[in-house]
Design a protein around this motif. Structure first.
Motif, PDB file in Angstrom:
ATOM      1  N   LEU A  34       0.825  -1.199   0.000  1.00  0.00           N
ATOM      2  CA  LEU A  34       0.000   0.000   0.000  1.00  0.00           C
ATOM      3  C   LEU A  34       0.860   1.250   0.000  1.00  0.00           C
ATOM      4  O   LEU A  34       0.348   2.353  -0.160  1.00  0.00           O
ATOM      5  N   CYS A  35       2.147   1.070   0.177  1.00  0.00           N
ATOM      6  CA  CYS A  35       3.066   2.198   0.264  1.00  0.00           C
ATOM      7  C   CYS A  35       3.481   2.639  -1.142  1.00  0.00           C
ATOM      8  O   CYS A  35       2.973   2.147  -2.139  1.00  0.00           O
ATOM      9  N   SER A  36       4.418   3.569  -1.209  1.00  0.00           N
ATOM     10  CA  SER A  36       4.880   4.071  -2.504  1.00  0.00           C
ATOM     11  C   SER A  36       6.398   4.132  -2.507  1.00  0.00           C
ATOM     12  O   SER A  36       7.049   3.936  -1.479  1.00  0.00           O
ATOM     13  N   LEU A  70       8.108   9.869  -7.713  1.00  0.00           N
ATOM     14  CA  LEU A  70       8.172   8.682  -6.870  1.00  0.00           C
ATOM     15  C   LEU A  70       6.921   8.517  -6.017  1.00  0.00           C
ATOM     16  O   LEU A  70       6.899   7.721  -5.099  1.00  0.00           O
ATOM     17  N   GLU A  71       5.873   9.310  -6.308  1.00  0.00           N
ATOM     18  CA  GLU A  71       4.667   9.220  -5.492  1.00  0.00           C
ATOM     19  C   GLU A  71       3.779   8.042  -5.881  1.00  0.00           C
ATOM     20  O   GLU A  71       2.797   7.746  -5.214  1.00  0.00           O
ATOM     21  N   ALA A  72       4.055   7.405  -7.002  1.00  0.00           N
ATOM     22  CA  ALA A  72       3.192   6.328  -7.507  1.00  0.00           C
ATOM     23  C   ALA A  72       3.058   5.215  -6.478  1.00  0.00           C
ATOM     24  O   ALA A  72       4.026   4.814  -5.828  1.00  0.00           O
ATOM     25  N   PHE A  73       1.813   4.702  -6.313  1.00  0.00           N
ATOM     26  CA  PHE A  73       1.556   3.648  -5.350  1.00  0.00           C
ATOM     27  C   PHE A  73       1.797   2.281  -5.974  1.00  0.00           C
ATOM     28  O   PHE A  73       1.626   2.074  -7.175  1.00  0.00           O
ATOM     29  N   PHE A  74       2.153   1.321  -5.139  1.00  0.00           N
ATOM     30  CA  PHE A  74       2.380  -0.033  -5.623  1.00  0.00           C
ATOM     31  C   PHE A  74       1.063  -0.750  -5.904  1.00  0.00           C
ATOM     32  O   PHE A  74       0.950  -1.506  -6.850  1.00  0.00           O
ATOM     33  N   SER A  75       0.056  -0.546  -5.061  1.00  0.00           N
ATOM     34  CA  SER A  75      -1.229  -1.244  -5.220  1.00  0.00           C
ATOM     35  C   SER A  75      -2.368  -0.244  -5.263  1.00  0.00           C
ATOM     36  O   SER A  75      -2.382   0.736  -4.514  1.00  0.00           O
ATOM     37  N   ASN A  76      -3.328  -0.504  -6.136  1.00  0.00           N
ATOM     38  CA  ASN A  76      -4.514   0.330  -6.212  1.00  0.00           C
ATOM     39  C   ASN A  76      -5.456  -0.040  -5.065  1.00  0.00           C
ATOM     40  O   ASN A  76      -5.666  -1.219  -4.786  1.00  0.00           O
ATOM     41  N   VAL A  77      -6.032   0.960  -4.402  1.00  0.00           N
ATOM     42  CA  VAL A  77      -6.954   0.686  -3.290  1.00  0.00           C
ATOM     43  C   VAL A  77      -8.360   1.212  -3.550  1.00  0.00           C
ATOM     44  O   VAL A  77      -9.267   0.972  -2.766  1.00  0.00           O
ATOM     45  N   GLU A  78      -8.541   1.956  -4.652  1.00  0.00           N
ATOM     46  CA  GLU A  78      -9.862   2.486  -5.008  1.00  0.00           C
ATOM     47  C   GLU A  78     -10.084   2.330  -6.504  1.00  0.00           C
ATOM     48  O   GLU A  78      -9.203   2.666  -7.307  1.00  0.00           O
ATOM     49  N   ASP A  79     -11.250   1.846  -6.881  1.00  0.00           N
ATOM     50  CA  ASP A  79     -11.588   1.697  -8.291  1.00  0.00           C
ATOM     51  C   ASP A  79     -12.630   2.735  -8.693  1.00  0.00           C
ATOM     52  O   ASP A  79     -13.610   2.959  -7.978  1.00  0.00           O
ATOM     53  N   GLY A  80     -12.432   3.339  -9.846  1.00  0.00           N
ATOM     54  CA  GLY A  80     -13.416   4.262 -10.385  1.00  0.00           C
ATOM     55  C   GLY A  80     -13.559   5.555  -9.612  1.00  0.00           C
ATOM     56  O   GLY A  80     -14.598   6.217  -9.687  1.00  0.00           O
ATOM     57  N   VAL A  81     -12.542   5.940  -8.849  1.00  0.00           N
ATOM     58  CA  VAL A  81     -12.605   7.186  -8.081  1.00  0.00           C
ATOM     59  C   VAL A  81     -11.752   8.233  -8.790  1.00  0.00           C
ATOM     60  O   VAL A  81     -10.577   8.010  -9.076  1.00  0.00           O
ATOM     61  N   TYR A  82     -12.364   9.389  -9.079  1.00  0.00           N
ATOM     62  CA  TYR A  82     -11.641  10.448  -9.785  1.00  0.00           C
ATOM     63  C   TYR A  82     -12.001  11.788  -9.172  1.00  0.00           C
ATOM     64  O   TYR A  82     -13.175  12.137  -9.072  1.00  0.00           O
ATOM     65  N   ASP A 122      -2.847   1.979   7.747  1.00  0.00           N
ATOM     66  CA  ASP A 122      -1.627   2.369   8.448  1.00  0.00           C
ATOM     67  C   ASP A 122      -0.614   1.243   8.294  1.00  0.00           C
ATOM     68  O   ASP A 122      -0.779   0.160   8.854  1.00  0.00           O
ATOM     69  N   PHE A 123       0.426   1.489   7.493  1.00  0.00           N
ATOM     70  CA  PHE A 123       1.442   0.454   7.275  1.00  0.00           C
ATOM     71  C   PHE A 123       2.754   0.831   7.965  1.00  0.00           C
ATOM     72  O   PHE A 123       3.821   0.351   7.590  1.00  0.00           O
ATOM     73  N   GLY A 125       3.767   0.088  10.957  1.00  0.00           N
ATOM     74  CA  GLY A 125       4.218  -0.840  11.978  1.00  0.00           C
ATOM     75  C   GLY A 125       5.442  -1.628  11.559  1.00  0.00           C
ATOM     76  O   GLY A 125       5.920  -1.521  10.424  1.00  0.00           O
ATOM     77  N   PRO A 126       5.982  -2.462  12.458  1.00  0.00           N
ATOM     78  CA  PRO A 126       7.205  -3.219  12.156  1.00  0.00           C
ATOM     79  C   PRO A 126       7.043  -4.221  11.018  1.00  0.00           C
ATOM     80  O   PRO A 126       8.020  -4.581  10.369  1.00  0.00           O
ATOM     81  N   LYS A 127       5.802  -4.671  10.728  1.00  0.00           N
ATOM     82  CA  LYS A 127       5.573  -5.619   9.636  1.00  0.00           C
ATOM     83  C   LYS A 127       5.277  -4.930   8.315  1.00  0.00           C
ATOM     84  O   LYS A 127       5.034  -5.591   7.307  1.00  0.00           O
ATOM     85  N   GLY A 128       5.267  -3.601   8.320  1.00  0.00           N
ATOM     86  CA  GLY A 128       5.020  -2.876   7.084  1.00  0.00           C
ATOM     87  C   GLY A 128       3.623  -3.129   6.546  1.00  0.00           C
ATOM     88  O   GLY A 128       2.661  -3.259   7.308  1.00  0.00           O
ATOM     89  N   CYS A 129       3.514  -3.232   5.218  1.00  0.00           N
ATOM     90  CA  CYS A 129       2.216  -3.429   4.576  1.00  0.00           C
ATOM     91  C   CYS A 129       1.600  -4.778   4.924  1.00  0.00           C
ATOM     92  O   CYS A 129       0.375  -4.943   4.852  1.00  0.00           O
ATOM     93  N   ALA A 130       2.438  -5.745   5.297  1.00  0.00           N
ATOM     94  CA  ALA A 130       1.915  -7.061   5.670  1.00  0.00           C
ATOM     95  C   ALA A 130       1.104  -6.992   6.953  1.00  0.00           C
ATOM     96  O   ALA A 130       0.231  -7.834   7.192  1.00  0.00           O
TER      97      ALA A 130
END
Length: 413
Positions: A34-36, A70-82, A122-123, A125-130
């Motif tokens: 979820l991070c970038s 470098l702001e691009a996200f690794f995973s998309n979290v919203e579909d069809g939102v503009y 909120d990623f 924490g010590p486990k990051g996105c996991a």
């Protein structure tokens, strides 16, 4: 060839290749990131170490890296939102990762484009996105916003109080998104949400009594800290987080209109104050700009309890009635008066017998106690609470115990 003698185009190609390799490594680790690239979680940061080492080679390469997006996200979290407007708060909070750890994925509420409430991951924490968890984020475009200062000050005073959501790390400014944010505990649905799914769109007697008991406890704590909530309405009362060990607790939220009690005691202000709050539930005196005290919160609570039981309040005029009245008016002055009826007049004209019709006597007694309070007088919260608790025990004899989440889940079967 020394790095400083490399043509800019060559440097850009090298950086792009290293960055692409790093992103590929991140996306192949089996975690939904979820991070970038500009705000990686702990796991991604380890995989990005070659890329950040490259930044240390010299200033030419470092400046070239800064020019990359470098702001691009690794995973998309919203579909069809503009969101087409860059100035709008909904757009700002999605421009990047907030405070390098919060990723907005849903708008709960946004008003006028300058502030809003959001669900976020909120990623940090010590486990990051996991190990990402869901939180709520309140955001404001301006740090001088009155509601922003009220909210932050109130949550600071009410930290660790029961039935008040916890905030994380306090309010902070995010330069990338140009917003002031307050990360806080994610709660369950509001009473407004619950009412919308109930068959009759209103609470039964047991549920209303439970709300009365808990809200008196909430207001006791809030008033003891020297605050007036000034925000009573179903949308500002939430269920506890799902899976919480306090699943029966109700939480009170939204302190944007909260007022410090000490500013006006021992006497009301001699000047008319701004009328803020929900007119449907605010006290009669609040309509006239008279400074508020404990009695005003409790009067608003009485209106709320009546609404929860009946599904409406006597001063709510149906839309068709308003339209007929408006069309039948002969003058512009009459039209304006009918279009915006004076709610406070209807409140004054409504007797307790109508406001609490078919409700237990304890509500009538509560109303009498509230209306007898002087400005700034400390209410007998325990007496009020005990009266409702005794009535609730009578209703619950021989009944199965119920909890708010059980009611919510039952309505969603």
């Amino acid at each position: 060839m020394p790095p400083q003698e490399c043509p800019p185009a060559v440097i850009q190609c090298i950086i792009h290749w290293v960055l692409t390799s790093c992103v590929s490594s991140v996306n192949s680790d089996g975690i939904r990131h979820l991070c970038s690239a500009s705000a990686p979680c702990k796991t991604a940061l380890d995989l990005f170490s070659p890329f950040f080492t490259l930044k240390l080679v010299n200033s030419v390469w470092n400046n070239s890296i800064r020019e990359l997006k470098l702001e691009a996200f690794f995973s998309n979290v919203e579909d069809g939102v503009y969101y087409p407007h860059s100035w709008h708060i909904n757009t700002r909070v999605r421009k990047g990762v907030l405070l390098s750890r919060y990723r907005v994925f849903k708008t709960i509420q946004s008003e006028a484009g300058d502030h809003g409430v959001y669900d976020a991951y909120d990623f940090g924490g010590p486990k990051g996105c996991a190990g990402a968890t869901e939180i709520a984020v309140k955001a404001w475009s301006s740090g001088s916003d009155m509601e922003f200062h009220n909210e932050v000050a109130a949550y600071r005073l009410l930290h660790n109080y029961s039935g008040v959501p916890q905030t994380f790390s306090g309010a902070q400014y995010d330069a990338l998104c140009d917003v002031h944010i307050l990360p806080m505990q994610k709660l369950g649905p509001t009473l407004d949400d619950l009412i919308s799914v109930l068959p009759n769109h209103r609470l039964d007697a047991r549920m209303v009594l439970t709300v009365a008991i808990q809200m008196i406890e909430r207001y006791r704590d809030i008033h003891m800290t020297g605050l007036i909530h000034n925000g009573t309405k179903p949308a500002n009362i939430c269920l506890a987080p799902r899976g919480s060990n306090k699943k029966g607790m109700l939480y009170i939220i939204d302190f944007g209109f909260a007022l410090p009690l000490e500013d006006n005691l021992p006497l009301p202000s001699a000047h008319r104050i701004d009328v803020v709050g929900n007119r449907k539930y605010m006290s009669v005196l609040a309509h006239h700009g008279i400074s508020k005290s404990q009695r005003d919160d409790l009067e608003s609570l009485a209106y709320l309890l009546s609404y929860l039981f009946h599904g409406s309040l006597p001063w709510e005029i149906p839309l068709m009635t308003r339209l007929r009245s408006y069309r039948s008016s002969t003058s512009d002055a009459d039209k304006n008066q009918n279009e915006q009826p004076q709610v406070w007049r209807r409140k004054i004209a409504t007797p307790a017998s109508k406001l609490f019709r078919d409700m237990d006597e304890c509500f009538h007694e509560f109303w009498r106690d509230v209306k007898a309070l002087a400005y700034g007088e400390m209410p007998d919260y325990e007496k009020m609470r005990a009266r409702f608790a005794l009535c609730l025990e009578t209703h619950e004899k021989g009944c199965e115990p119920r909890d708010w989440w059980g009611i919510w889940d039952e309505c969603h079967k």
